[in-house]
Scaffold this active site. Structure first.
Site, short mmCIF file in Angstrom:
data_model
loop_
_atom_site.label_atom_id
_atom_site.label_comp_id
_atom_site.label_asym_id
_atom_site.label_seq_id
_atom_site.Cartn_x
_atom_site.Cartn_y
_atom_site.Cartn_z
N LYS A 102 -55.13 28.27 25.35
CA LYS A 102 -54.11 28.06 25.15
C LYS A 102 -54.19 28.56 23.02
O LYS A 102 -55.51 27.36 22.63
CB LYS A 102 -53.21 27.18 25.67
CG LYS A 102 -52.13 26.95 25.43
CD LYS A 102 -51.81 25.76 25.62
CE LYS A 102 -50.82 25.27 25.53
NZ LYS A 102 -49.94 23.59 26.62
N SER B 242 -45.76 25.10 29.15
CA SER B 242 -46.07 25.66 28.20
C SER B 242 -47.06 25.74 27.91
O SER B 242 -47.59 27.34 26.94
CB SER B 242 -45.98 24.45 26.85
OG SER B 242 -47.10 23.83 26.86
N SER C 115 -46.88 21.34 32.01
CA SER C 115 -47.76 22.15 31.05
C SER C 115 -48.29 23.19 31.79
O SER C 115 -49.27 24.37 31.28
CB SER C 115 -47.56 22.27 30.09
OG SER C 115 -46.70 22.14 29.02
#
Lengths: 466, 64
Positions: A74, A150, A174
């Site tokens: 990420k 996310s 997330s």
């Protein structure tokens, strides 16, 4: 690439394949599919090929536990030489990171090879990865639908077969939400287990880091190699490494398992309940337990998130609110205004809830609950109807994860298929929740469900990327 | 409950300038936070119910 991280590493260790060939294969798959998926914000081909060559030539290669395994992170993880975007436009102006995040370094020291950085909701504030600056990450199993967030890029890259292993973060769900919607395995360890040093924070009181993969053994291996304290993360527990991989073969034997009732059933649609019931049946449990005040625990996580997230970005909200993603801007502005009394009460409720849930774990080892209320909505969906209530779709994806991360419990998310008759091609995830520091319990159950054939994470059938 | 006076005062105190476009969203999301706060206030707690946010002292390096 369909191979697991465990099998790639074994092949490289034994000299059956070269690390550089596996990395080239991953780079080719990314090039062929990422126009459809939009999981990557940076592909680090030069760095990855150099690192793979380093692995191939390394005298310790035959002992590297992740030898030649391509992985991606990420884009809130520091990557040396890149600004740490955290999904934002603002951080493009930040100085490039001087070194990699601790977890990236730990994986690479065992032979893994970083190939890129992945899309996310801006500053990790969202459950859909409909990022205005970088475009939405699309669900590999149906590109018209959200990937979840996310850590949407992290789940989508694994589901698309671009890499077998990724890292994400989970503050309110997330990791678990995108794992559920993209049909991958995911692990959110106990709060404080893995060091966050070198990652962009969202809510320091609630932020966790963890892996995504296509099987429980890969999750466990990556998790084992990332454990260990780090003095630069004040929330990281000073605990010895407690390896889980050697315990997976025990399966669910001897573990006391129950289904979560109350909030975790009333706020779930039929496909989520069907998935939980299938897992319960496979594990031979009919026991139902309730966590007291789960809705209030969710509210506590919500307000702690508001306060810490709003305060963290106050400087930029004052100077350049127009540069925030419209998907997050007004929420961050509102959050900056939250009064202290609300936040202090939220922290007190959090502790109250943790103590009461600890009592529940005196008679149970693993709790089962849906990871999301439903399968992936189409991109742009604004509203969902759950339990007779019209609720905002994006925020509602975290209804069932927030009470759990609020008190830092470890959770393995496992994917099931065919639970939604209207969209049988879509996966949905189930949370396997354990007591603090018992990642072994939830990963053992995940491995058992995978071995039984109930849970799997097949690579999505994507075209050539034209 | 109308939070508009609080929002204006708090924003000014913090040095935030809200545009008309932002004010609508901010009002919506602040109202949502207020509803969460009201839910939390409904749980009876005692003074002994401490915060879940616990400070960890930092010793000098080598003296842990």
């Amino acid at each position: 690439m369909n191979a697991s991280a465990v099998s790639v590493a074994a092949a490289v260790r034994e000299g059956r394949i070269q690390a550089i060939d596996g990395v080239r294969q991953a780079l080719q798959r990314i090039a062929a599919t990422d126009k459809q998926v939009n999981a990557f914000t940076s592909v680090l081909a030069d760095r990855a090929l150099k690192r793979a060559a380093w692995v191939d030539a390394h005298p310790r290669r035959a002992r590297m536990r992740l030898a030649g395994v391509p992985f991606a992170v990420k884009n809130l993880f520091d990557v040396a030489g890149l600004p740490t975007l955290a999904g934002s436009k603002i951080e493009r102006e930040a100085a490039p990171a001087a070194r990699d995040a601790v977890l990236v370094r730990r994986l690479e020291s065992e032979g893994a090879v970083l190939v890129g950085a992945l899309n996310m909701d801006e500053y990790a504030y969202g459950f859909s990865t409909e990022n205005t600056h970088y475009g939405p990450t699309r669900n590999p199993h149906d590109p018209a639908r959200i990937s979840g967030g996310s850590s949407g890029g992290s789940a989508a890259a694994v589901a698309a077969g671009q890499v077998p292993l990724t890292l994400g973060s989970d503050t309110n769900g997330s990791i678990r939400v995108p794992a559920s919607l993209c049909g991958t395995f995911g692990l959110k360890p106990t709060f404080g287990r893995l060091p966050r040093t070198g990652s962009y924070p969202f809510v320091a009181s609630l932020d966790h880091l963890g892996p995504f993969a296509r099987g429980a053994a890969d999750l466990a291996l990556a998790y084992d190699l990332m454990q260990g304290p780090d003095r630069d993360d004040p929330a990281c527990a000073q605990r010895d490494i407690e390896p889980v991989s050697p315990l997976l073969e025990r399966g669910a034997a001897g573990l006391r398992v129950a289904v979560l009732g109350g909030w975790f059933r009333t706020m779930a649609l039929a496909e989520a309940l069907a998935a939980v019931d299938a897992v319960a049946q496979a594990l031979g449990t009919t026991r139902l337990v309730e966590l007291p005040e789960a809705a209030r625990a969710r509210a506590a996580a919500f307000l702690i998130t508001c306060a810490e997230g709003g305060a963290l970005h106050l400087h930029d909200l004052r100077r350049r609110a127009h540069d925030f993603d419209p998907m997050t801007r007004d929420r961050f502005l509102a959050n900056a205004l939250v009064p202290a009394a609300w936040v202090v009460q939220a922290q007190r409720v959090r502790h109250w809830f943790a103590r009461h849930v600890a009592q529940v774990f005196q008679t149970v080892d693993v709790l089962i609950a849906p990871a999301t209320p439903c399968t992936a909505p189409t991109i742009g969906t604004e509203w969902l109807e759950i339990n007779g209530q019209r609720l905002p779709a994006r925020a509602s994806m975290g209804l069932l994860t927030q009470p759990i991360s609020c008190i830092g419990l470890p959770v393995a998310t496992v994917p099931l298929w065919g639970m939604n008759p209207a969209a049988p091609q879509l996966p949905i995830g189930v949370q396997l929740i354990a007591a603090p520091w018992r990642e072994d319990h939830c990963l053992r159950v995940a491995a058992a469900l995978e071995a039984a054939g109930l849970c799997s994470a097949p690579v999505a059938a994507l075209g050539s990327g034209a | 409950m109308d939070h508009s006076a609080y929002i204006e005062a708090a924003a000014a105190t913090l040095g935030l300038t809200l545009t008309q476009e932002q004010r609508k969203g901010v009002t919506l999301y602040f109202g949502l936070a207020a509803s969460m706060a009201a839910l939390l206030q409904g749980l009876p707690l005692t003074p002994a119910d401490e915060s879940g946010n616990v400070f960890v002292p930092v010793p000098p390096q080598g003296q842990e």
